[in-house]
Design a protein around this motif. Sequence first.
Motif, PDB file in Angstrom:
ATOM      1  N   VAL A 179       2.135   5.677  -7.839  1.00  0.00           N
ATOM      2  CA  VAL A 179       1.172   6.454  -8.342  1.00  0.00           C
ATOM      3  C   VAL A 179       1.461   7.898  -8.459  1.00  0.00           C
ATOM      4  N   GLU A 180       2.055   8.339  -7.316  1.00  0.00           N
ATOM      5  CA  GLU A 180       2.533   9.905  -7.483  1.00  0.00           C
ATOM      6  C   GLU A 180       3.559  10.128  -8.402  1.00  0.00           C
ATOM      7  N   LYS A 190       1.015  -1.165   0.039  1.00  0.00           N
ATOM      8  CA  LYS A 190      -0.015  -0.041  -0.161  1.00  0.00           C
ATOM      9  C   LYS A 190       0.786   1.426   0.223  1.00  0.00           C
ATOM     10  N   LYS A 191       1.878   1.158   0.753  1.00  0.00           N
ATOM     11  CA  LYS A 191       2.813   2.415   0.970  1.00  0.00           C
ATOM     12  C   LYS A 191       3.534   2.655  -0.459  1.00  0.00           C
ATOM     13  N   ASP A 192       4.122   1.613  -0.943  1.00  0.00           N
ATOM     14  CA  ASP A 192       4.738   1.630  -2.242  1.00  0.00           C
ATOM     15  C   ASP A 192       3.773   2.185  -3.427  1.00  0.00           C
ATOM     16  N   GLU A 193       2.599   1.551  -3.655  1.00  0.00           N
ATOM     17  CA  GLU A 193       1.488   2.127  -4.433  1.00  0.00           C
ATOM     18  C   GLU A 193       1.383   3.395  -4.438  1.00  0.00           C
ATOM     19  N   LYS A 194       1.132   3.881  -3.165  1.00  0.00           N
ATOM     20  CA  LYS A 194       1.124   5.414  -3.191  1.00  0.00           C
ATOM     21  C   LYS A 194       2.195   6.260  -3.718  1.00  0.00           C
ATOM     22  N   THR A 195       3.321   5.499  -3.552  1.00  0.00           N
ATOM     23  CA  THR A 195       4.617   6.314  -4.071  1.00  0.00           C
ATOM     24  C   THR A 195       4.728   6.145  -5.581  1.00  0.00           C
ATOM     25  N   ASN A 221       2.345  10.224 -11.778  1.00  0.00           N
ATOM     26  CA  ASN A 221       1.208  11.342 -11.975  1.00  0.00           C
ATOM     27  C   ASN A 221       2.183  12.542 -12.327  1.00  0.00           C
TER      28      ASN A 221
END
Length: 52
Positions: free
Chosen positions: A32-33, A25-30, A36
């Motif tokens: 995606v950012e 979950k933490k890596d997914e946020k990184t 983007n």
Amino acid sequence: MNWIVIVLVVVFAITLIVYLIRQNKKDEKTVVEFFNRETPDHDEESELNNEK
């Protein structure tokens, strides 16, 4: 004796699964950012398609 080993393995497996889910979950946020922030460069892509 065997039950102790089985319980330890199950606890370790559950702990590992929970850790991997949280890390994902933490890596997914990184990720995606990161994607983007990138600007897409469509010129190179269209040139590759025109070579056919």
